[in-house]
Design a protein around this motif. Structure first.
Motif, PDB file in Angstrom:
ATOM      1  N   PHE A  87      48.544  52.263  67.312  1.00 12.64           N
ATOM      2  CA  PHE A  87      49.575  52.530  68.302  1.00 12.64           C
ATOM      3  C   PHE A  87      50.720  51.527  68.145  1.00 12.64           C
ATOM      4  O   PHE A  87      50.494  50.345  67.940  1.00 12.64           O
ATOM      5  CB  PHE A  87      48.970  52.410  69.715  1.00 12.64           C
ATOM      6  CG  PHE A  87      49.998  52.363  70.807  1.00 12.64           C
ATOM      7  CD1 PHE A  87      50.589  53.529  71.254  1.00 12.64           C
ATOM      8  CD2 PHE A  87      50.376  51.159  71.368  1.00 12.64           C
ATOM      9  CE1 PHE A  87      51.542  53.496  72.258  1.00 12.64           C
ATOM     10  CE2 PHE A  87      51.323  51.112  72.377  1.00 12.64           C
ATOM     11  CZ  PHE A  87      51.911  52.281  72.820  1.00 12.64           C
ATOM     12  N   GLY A  88      51.942  52.018  68.236  1.00 16.30           N
ATOM     13  CA  GLY A  88      53.111  51.152  68.203  1.00 16.30           C
ATOM     14  C   GLY A  88      53.654  50.857  66.818  1.00 16.30           C
ATOM     15  O   GLY A  88      54.732  50.276  66.697  1.00 16.30           O
ATOM     16  N   GLU A  89      52.929  51.250  65.770  1.00 15.82           N
ATOM     17  CA  GLU A  89      53.440  50.998  64.424  1.00 15.82           C
ATOM     18  C   GLU A  89      54.569  51.973  64.106  1.00 15.82           C
ATOM     19  O   GLU A  89      54.555  53.124  64.541  1.00 15.82           O
ATOM     20  CB  GLU A  89      52.326  51.140  63.380  1.00 15.82           C
ATOM     21  CG  GLU A  89      51.316  50.025  63.450  1.00 15.82           C
ATOM     22  CD  GLU A  89      50.346  50.038  62.292  1.00 15.82           C
ATOM     23  OE1 GLU A  89      50.322  49.051  61.549  1.00 15.82           O
ATOM     24  OE2 GLU A  89      49.617  51.033  62.134  1.00 15.82           O
ATOM     25  N   ASP A  90      55.532  51.475  63.339  1.00 20.84           N
ATOM     26  CA  ASP A  90      56.645  52.313  62.904  1.00 20.84           C
ATOM     27  C   ASP A  90      56.104  53.382  61.945  1.00 20.84           C
ATOM     28  O   ASP A  90      55.328  53.064  61.042  1.00 20.84           O
ATOM     29  CB  ASP A  90      57.692  51.443  62.198  1.00 20.84           C
ATOM     30  CG  ASP A  90      58.944  52.217  61.903  1.00 20.84           C
ATOM     31  OD1 ASP A  90      58.920  53.075  60.983  1.00 20.84           O
ATOM     32  OD2 ASP A  90      59.961  51.962  62.578  1.00 20.84           O
ATOM     33  N   PRO A  91      56.496  54.638  62.117  1.00 20.50           N
ATOM     34  CA  PRO A  91      56.010  55.706  61.235  1.00 20.50           C
ATOM     35  C   PRO A  91      56.263  55.460  59.751  1.00 20.50           C
ATOM     36  O   PRO A  91      55.545  55.993  58.910  1.00 20.50           O
ATOM     37  CB  PRO A  91      56.758  56.948  61.726  1.00 20.50           C
ATOM     38  CG  PRO A  91      57.091  56.647  63.142  1.00 20.50           C
ATOM     39  CD  PRO A  91      57.335  55.161  63.194  1.00 20.50           C
ATOM     40  N   SER A  92      57.255  54.651  59.421  1.00 20.51           N
ATOM     41  CA  SER A  92      57.537  54.380  58.000  1.00 20.51           C
ATOM     42  C   SER A  92      56.375  53.680  57.298  1.00 20.51           C
ATOM     43  O   SER A  92      56.272  53.714  56.076  1.00 20.51           O
ATOM     44  CB  SER A  92      58.813  53.556  57.850  1.00 20.51           C
ATOM     45  OG  SER A  92      58.627  52.256  58.397  1.00 20.51           O
ATOM     46  N   VAL A  93      55.480  53.056  58.073  1.00 18.73           N
ATOM     47  CA  VAL A  93      54.328  52.380  57.483  1.00 18.73           C
ATOM     48  C   VAL A  93      53.455  53.381  56.718  1.00 18.73           C
ATOM     49  O   VAL A  93      52.777  53.029  55.768  1.00 18.73           O
ATOM     50  CB  VAL A  93      53.509  51.617  58.553  1.00 18.73           C
ATOM     51  CG1 VAL A  93      52.750  52.568  59.467  1.00 18.73           C
ATOM     52  CG2 VAL A  93      52.562  50.629  57.924  1.00 18.73           C
ATOM     53  N   ILE A  94      53.507  54.638  57.102  1.00 17.90           N
ATOM     54  CA  ILE A  94      52.696  55.672  56.452  1.00 17.90           C
ATOM     55  C   ILE A  94      53.135  55.898  55.006  1.00 17.90           C
ATOM     56  O   ILE A  94      52.334  56.274  54.161  1.00 17.90           O
ATOM     57  CB  ILE A  94      52.723  56.967  57.291  1.00 17.90           C
ATOM     58  CG1 ILE A  94      51.954  56.686  58.591  1.00 17.90           C
ATOM     59  CG2 ILE A  94      52.141  58.147  56.546  1.00 17.90           C
ATOM     60  CD1 ILE A  94      52.050  57.740  59.641  1.00 17.90           C
ATOM     61  N   ASP A  95      54.397  55.611  54.708  1.00 12.97           N
ATOM     62  CA  ASP A  95      54.891  55.769  53.340  1.00 12.97           C
ATOM     63  C   ASP A  95      54.581  54.566  52.462  1.00 12.97           C
ATOM     64  O   ASP A  95      54.719  54.645  51.238  1.00 12.97           O
ATOM     65  CB  ASP A  95      56.405  55.990  53.345  1.00 12.97           C
ATOM     66  CG  ASP A  95      56.773  57.332  53.945  1.00 12.97           C
ATOM     67  OD1 ASP A  95      56.061  58.325  53.693  1.00 12.97           O
ATOM     68  OD2 ASP A  95      57.779  57.386  54.674  1.00 12.97           O
ATOM     69  N   THR A  96      54.177  53.446  53.066  1.00 14.42           N
ATOM     70  CA  THR A  96      54.009  52.222  52.282  1.00 14.42           C
ATOM     71  C   THR A  96      52.603  51.628  52.299  1.00 14.42           C
ATOM     72  O   THR A  96      52.201  50.991  51.335  1.00 14.42           O
ATOM     73  CB  THR A  96      54.982  51.134  52.772  1.00 14.42           C
ATOM     74  OG1 THR A  96      54.740  50.876  54.155  1.00 14.42           O
ATOM     75  CG2 THR A  96      56.428  51.572  52.569  1.00 14.42           C
TER      76      THR A  96
END
Length: 106
Positions: A87-96
């Motif tokens: 929860f709260g993580e930026d969605p861009s983390v999914i790409d990295t």
């Protein structure tokens, strides 16, 4: 399907009807923090990230996590390859974030 069955041995409920936002997750279980641990099982690329279409789905789901929820992506071929999102993580983390850089503890 074998991976999903093995995850039920970890206490997850194998389902296709539990919603996270507009999407349905593969498995889930209540966690000790009062939230829900959601799981998606699919193909992981050699780079250690989910396929592009799955990343798009995960981004939508991440936006719907509540404070004590987690979203776990598990490779359908190798149960040990996991990526945990919180929860709260930026969605861009999914790409990295890759399975090699995943924080496994809570």
């Amino acid at each position: 399907m074998a991976t999903r069955q093995l995850l039920t041995e970890e206490g997850y409920i194998n389902t296709e009807n539990k919603r996270l936002g507009e999407n349905f997750v593969d498995l889930y279980k209540p966690n000790s923090s009062g939230g829900i641990d959601y799981v998606e099982v699919d193909e992981m690329l050699k780079s250690g990230i989910p396929r592009a279409d799955v990343r798009a789905k995960l981004k939508k789901e991440l936006a719907h996590l509540d404070k004590n929820d987690t979203l776990l992506f598990v490779d359908k071929v190798d149960l040990s390859k996991r990526i945990l999102y919180r929860f709260g993580e930026d969605p861009s983390v999914i790409d990295t974030r890759t399975c090699l850089s995943t924080p496994q503890s809570r």
